[in-house]
Design a protein around this motif. Sequence first.
Motif, PDB file in Angstrom:
ATOM      1  N   GLN A  43      37.188  36.583  23.612  1.00  0.00           N
ATOM      2  CA  GLN A  43      36.360  37.521  24.377  1.00  0.00           C
ATOM      3  C   GLN A  43      35.522  36.796  25.430  1.00  0.00           C
ATOM      4  N   ASP A  47      35.821  37.303  29.430  1.00  0.00           N
ATOM      5  CA  ASP A  47      34.633  37.673  30.193  1.00  0.00           C
ATOM      6  C   ASP A  47      34.396  36.707  31.354  1.00  0.00           C
ATOM      7  N   ARG A  51      34.627  38.007  35.218  1.00  0.00           N
ATOM      8  CA  ARG A  51      33.411  38.020  36.038  1.00  0.00           C
ATOM      9  C   ARG A  51      33.400  36.981  37.153  1.00  0.00           C
TER      10      ARG A  51
END
Length: 133
Positions: A43, A47, A51
């Motif tokens: 995760q 992320d 981003r």
Amino acid sequence: MIASAAPGGGGRYWTFVKLATDHGIIGWGECYACSIGSRAMKQVIQDVFERHMEGENPENIELMFRRAYSSGFTQRPDLIVMDAWSSLEIACCDILGKDRDQPVYSLISDRMNNSIRAYTNLYPLPHHDIIEF
């Protein structure tokens, strides 16, 4: 894609990242020092990628690093974020080396030695023959 070996098969967790470009070049990177479980690390990697890297040219490594490094409340990341970033950076370098048909060292510096000592973090289990391992 993020793949992990079970604990004991190369340290606590052995996590690899696979990045693919729009042109079909695959780059691989490794998370060296995961201090959290592989599902949680997956995760974090997703992320950081979404981003700070998604849609970016893999050549823009420094730009993406500065985004990842400077994001967040403290303007500096923790070790988990940097571990995720490192695996993605290695995958970008792998992509660039494959695209240019060059070893990664030639993209970031030059060769210093013709050979180096290597280490392993693969440990035999009790049922392994140590010679064959």
